[in-house]
Design a protein around this motif. Sequence first.
Motif, PDB file in Angstrom:
ATOM      1  N   ARG A 261       3.791 -20.404   9.075  1.00  0.00           N
ATOM      2  CA  ARG A 261       2.240 -20.021   8.765  1.00  0.00           C
ATOM      3  C   ARG A 261       2.321 -20.099   6.933  1.00  0.00           C
ATOM      4  O   ARG A 261       2.398 -19.583   6.203  1.00  0.00           O
ATOM      5  CB  ARG A 261       2.093 -18.097   9.316  1.00  0.00           C
ATOM      6  CG  ARG A 261       0.499 -18.326   8.852  1.00  0.00           C
ATOM      7  CD  ARG A 261      -0.113 -17.093   9.964  1.00  0.00           C
ATOM      8  NE  ARG A 261       0.769 -15.528   9.625  1.00  0.00           N
ATOM      9  CZ  ARG A 261       0.028 -14.672   8.677  1.00  0.00           C
ATOM     10  NH1 ARG A 261      -0.607 -14.855   8.490  1.00  0.00           N
ATOM     11  NH2 ARG A 261       1.533 -13.739   8.678  1.00  0.00           N
ATOM     12  N   GLU A 262       0.953 -19.775   6.579  1.00  0.00           N
ATOM     13  CA  GLU A 262       0.522 -20.210   4.994  1.00  0.00           C
ATOM     14  C   GLU A 262      -0.727 -19.714   4.551  1.00  0.00           C
ATOM     15  O   GLU A 262      -1.969 -19.703   5.812  1.00  0.00           O
ATOM     16  CB  GLU A 262       1.108 -22.187   4.506  1.00  0.00           C
ATOM     17  CG  GLU A 262       1.371 -22.462   4.234  1.00  0.00           C
ATOM     18  CD  GLU A 262       1.986 -23.254   3.704  1.00  0.00           C
ATOM     19  OE1 GLU A 262       2.414 -23.839   3.047  1.00  0.00           O
ATOM     20  OE2 GLU A 262       1.034 -24.530   4.058  1.00  0.00           O
ATOM     21  N   VAL A 263      -1.231 -19.104   4.016  1.00  0.00           N
ATOM     22  CA  VAL A 263      -2.000 -18.249   3.138  1.00  0.00           C
ATOM     23  C   VAL A 263      -1.997 -19.033   1.711  1.00  0.00           C
ATOM     24  O   VAL A 263      -1.822 -17.767   1.038  1.00  0.00           O
ATOM     25  CB  VAL A 263      -1.830 -16.951   3.509  1.00  0.00           C
ATOM     26  CG1 VAL A 263      -3.608 -16.030   2.982  1.00  0.00           C
ATOM     27  CG2 VAL A 263      -1.880 -16.222   5.276  1.00  0.00           C
ATOM     28  N   PRO A 264      -2.935 -19.865   1.417  1.00  0.00           N
ATOM     29  CA  PRO A 264      -3.951 -19.672   0.223  1.00  0.00           C
ATOM     30  C   PRO A 264      -4.290 -18.935  -0.447  1.00  0.00           C
ATOM     31  O   PRO A 264      -5.018 -17.682   0.142  1.00  0.00           O
ATOM     32  CB  PRO A 264      -4.163 -21.488   0.849  1.00  0.00           C
ATOM     33  CG  PRO A 264      -5.116 -20.816   1.530  1.00  0.00           C
ATOM     34  CD  PRO A 264      -4.423 -19.989   2.608  1.00  0.00           C
ATOM     35  N   ASP A 265      -4.366 -19.006  -1.899  1.00  0.00           N
ATOM     36  CA  ASP A 265      -5.056 -17.953  -2.678  1.00  0.00           C
ATOM     37  C   ASP A 265      -4.638 -16.883  -2.126  1.00  0.00           C
ATOM     38  O   ASP A 265      -5.644 -15.570  -2.009  1.00  0.00           O
ATOM     39  CB  ASP A 265      -6.051 -17.965  -2.992  1.00  0.00           C
ATOM     40  CG  ASP A 265      -7.220 -17.240  -3.725  1.00  0.00           C
ATOM     41  OD1 ASP A 265      -6.544 -18.199  -4.892  1.00  0.00           O
ATOM     42  OD2 ASP A 265      -7.878 -17.663  -3.852  1.00  0.00           O
ATOM     43  N   ALA A 266      -3.495 -16.465  -1.883  1.00  0.00           N
ATOM     44  CA  ALA A 266      -3.320 -15.141  -1.352  1.00  0.00           C
ATOM     45  C   ALA A 266      -2.824 -14.028  -3.603  1.00  0.00           C
ATOM     46  O   ALA A 266      -2.103 -14.375  -4.157  1.00  0.00           O
ATOM     47  CB  ALA A 266      -2.300 -15.183  -0.558  1.00  0.00           C
ATOM     48  N   ARG A 290       1.815   6.229  -7.726  1.00  0.00           N
ATOM     49  CA  ARG A 290       2.499   5.685  -6.120  1.00  0.00           C
ATOM     50  C   ARG A 290       1.421   5.307  -5.377  1.00  0.00           C
ATOM     51  O   ARG A 290      -0.079   6.463  -5.417  1.00  0.00           O
ATOM     52  CB  ARG A 290       3.313   6.720  -5.774  1.00  0.00           C
ATOM     53  CG  ARG A 290       4.565   6.074  -5.134  1.00  0.00           C
ATOM     54  CD  ARG A 290       5.208   7.179  -4.111  1.00  0.00           C
ATOM     55  NE  ARG A 290       6.585   6.793  -3.129  1.00  0.00           N
ATOM     56  CZ  ARG A 290       7.362   6.061  -3.391  1.00  0.00           C
ATOM     57  NH1 ARG A 290       8.105   6.663  -4.317  1.00  0.00           N
ATOM     58  NH2 ARG A 290       8.188   5.477  -3.035  1.00  0.00           N
ATOM     59  N   GLN A 291       0.986   4.321  -5.406  1.00  0.00           N
ATOM     60  CA  GLN A 291      -0.048   3.562  -4.485  1.00  0.00           C
ATOM     61  C   GLN A 291       0.240   2.581  -3.630  1.00  0.00           C
ATOM     62  O   GLN A 291       0.855   1.998  -3.676  1.00  0.00           O
ATOM     63  CB  GLN A 291      -1.126   2.608  -5.624  1.00  0.00           C
ATOM     64  CG  GLN A 291      -1.996   1.915  -5.684  1.00  0.00           C
ATOM     65  CD  GLN A 291      -3.182   2.444  -5.074  1.00  0.00           C
ATOM     66  OE1 GLN A 291      -3.356   3.330  -6.053  1.00  0.00           O
ATOM     67  NE2 GLN A 291      -3.677   2.410  -3.595  1.00  0.00           N
ATOM     68  N   GLY A 296       1.268  -7.768   4.192  1.00  0.00           N
ATOM     69  CA  GLY A 296       0.630  -9.567   5.181  1.00  0.00           C
ATOM     70  C   GLY A 296       2.001  -9.757   4.754  1.00  0.00           C
ATOM     71  O   GLY A 296       2.888  -9.440   5.792  1.00  0.00           O
ATOM     72  N   ILE A 297       2.114 -11.097   4.298  1.00  0.00           N
ATOM     73  CA  ILE A 297       3.406 -11.902   4.378  1.00  0.00           C
ATOM     74  C   ILE A 297       4.215 -11.040   3.232  1.00  0.00           C
ATOM     75  O   ILE A 297       4.178 -11.581   2.407  1.00  0.00           O
ATOM     76  CB  ILE A 297       3.518 -13.479   4.888  1.00  0.00           C
ATOM     77  CG1 ILE A 297       2.115 -13.693   4.749  1.00  0.00           C
ATOM     78  CG2 ILE A 297       4.806 -14.259   4.597  1.00  0.00           C
ATOM     79  CD1 ILE A 297       1.312 -15.542   5.233  1.00  0.00           C
ATOM     80  N   ARG A 298       5.153 -11.284   4.300  1.00  0.00           N
ATOM     81  CA  ARG A 298       6.451 -10.193   3.305  1.00  0.00           C
ATOM     82  C   ARG A 298       7.784 -11.676   3.357  1.00  0.00           C
ATOM     83  O   ARG A 298       8.738 -11.542   4.260  1.00  0.00           O
ATOM     84  CB  ARG A 298       6.850  -9.098   3.788  1.00  0.00           C
ATOM     85  CG  ARG A 298       8.155  -8.072   2.527  1.00  0.00           C
ATOM     86  CD  ARG A 298       8.980  -7.392   3.285  1.00  0.00           C
ATOM     87  NE  ARG A 298       7.772  -6.293   4.239  1.00  0.00           N
ATOM     88  CZ  ARG A 298       7.240  -5.310   3.580  1.00  0.00           C
ATOM     89  NH1 ARG A 298       8.350  -5.147   2.207  1.00  0.00           N
ATOM     90  NH2 ARG A 298       6.324  -4.324   3.436  1.00  0.00           N
ATOM     91  N   GLY A 299       7.403 -12.258   2.150  1.00  0.00           N
ATOM     92  CA  GLY A 299       9.140 -13.159   1.320  1.00  0.00           C
ATOM     93  C   GLY A 299       9.725 -12.237   0.463  1.00  0.00           C
ATOM     94  O   GLY A 299      10.095 -11.630   0.304  1.00  0.00           O
ATOM     95  N   LEU A 306      -2.327  -6.780   0.801  1.00  0.00           N
ATOM     96  CA  LEU A 306      -4.230  -7.401   1.726  1.00  0.00           C
ATOM     97  C   LEU A 306      -5.171  -6.547   0.911  1.00  0.00           C
ATOM     98  O   LEU A 306      -6.220  -6.658   1.390  1.00  0.00           O
ATOM     99  CB  LEU A 306      -4.025  -6.911   2.603  1.00  0.00           C
ATOM    100  CG  LEU A 306      -2.839  -8.147   3.750  1.00  0.00           C
ATOM    101  CD1 LEU A 306      -2.821  -7.845   4.954  1.00  0.00           C
ATOM    102  CD2 LEU A 306      -3.397  -9.552   3.654  1.00  0.00           C
ATOM    103  N   SER A 307      -4.807  -5.162   0.529  1.00  0.00           N
ATOM    104  CA  SER A 307      -5.807  -4.165   0.193  1.00  0.00           C
ATOM    105  C   SER A 307      -4.920  -2.604  -0.766  1.00  0.00           C
ATOM    106  O   SER A 307      -3.389  -3.155  -1.127  1.00  0.00           O
ATOM    107  CB  SER A 307      -6.185  -3.256   1.396  1.00  0.00           C
ATOM    108  OG  SER A 307      -5.461  -2.942   2.694  1.00  0.00           O
ATOM    109  N   GLY A 308      -5.593  -2.567  -1.316  1.00  0.00           N
ATOM    110  CA  GLY A 308      -5.004  -0.813  -2.346  1.00  0.00           C
ATOM    111  C   GLY A 308      -4.082  -1.812  -3.476  1.00  0.00           C
ATOM    112  O   GLY A 308      -3.598  -0.226  -3.970  1.00  0.00           O
TER     113      GLY A 308
END
Length: 340
Positions: A261-266, A290-291, A296-299, A306-308
């Motif tokens: 799976r690929e997600v561009p412009d991440a 601490r945030q 999402g995809i963990r490489g 994705l957020s935060g």
Amino acid sequence: MRIVKPALVLLAVAAAVAAFLFWTNRPPEVAVVSPSRGTAADVVYATASVEPVIWAKVTSLLRERLVELCDCEGRSIRAGDVLAELDAGDARATLKELEARQSLSLSEQERALELMQRRVISQQVYDKALSEYSQISALLAAQRERLNDYTIRAPISGLVLRQDGSVGEVVAPGEILFWIGQPSPLRLVADVNEEDIPQVAPGQKALIRADAFPGQALTATVDRITPMGDPVLKNYRVYLALPEDTPLRVGMTVELNIVTREVPDALLVPTAALDGTEVLTVADDGTLARQPVGIGIRGVEASQVLSGLDPDARLVSPFRDDLKPGQRIAPVADTDGAKP
């Protein structure tokens, strides 16, 4: 005798104390990175070996001594060419013995037929002679066929990729003596864990890392997946097609990342900057916070956020457990950042 004034001594002591306090209270220098934009890829890792698409392993069917062996490694051959000869002395002696027994049995069968026609012997006696002749003829035919196994021939046309064995050596049944195949096209054969195989499908791209070609971008494409896995090793065999201009050679081993799976412009951050789903952010005044972030995809090197997290945020990388929220640091820029 020189007298040191007390004021000078006090001044020196104060300077030393000030220097000590400065260095002990100095904010620690910490590597800081910013998120980057790139393609996030979900991958399945596997190891694979390179083999021809069309090839064959040539083995001996018998336990016998090699008496002849072609010097054909690296050469092109045609199907049916003789590759090796096994010692067939005993087999030929057995053949001659059976031929002699057949000749004698034929004479006895012909004589029994003549006697039966003259009503000297019964039909049963003739049938017995005929049966003995048929049995010996069958043994003779089987022995002639068996003699063919003493000559090892090429099952297909192609290049002799590898040749083993030496004249005088006794080979065992099933021992591989020759690897024959077409030099191209080539393919990869990978073993994929059964937990990952549901993500793999034909047509997916795979990135290759080969020790023989460090730093070189090599790719393959998933061609097919064996329908049945290995219940002991708990993996499935996956075949991947290689391009015609691949520098890989038969027998090499490589590491694969099959892109599922690929997600561009991440939005990407270094995976090392993560502590589970949290990062340490650095404010403009150098204080830490601490945030929590959505991942999402963990490489291996970079992970998708994705957020935060603000795209302009500054993060401590790698994450450091010895740093606490609210602590002040001296940021040091990390030029590597998050690699896509």
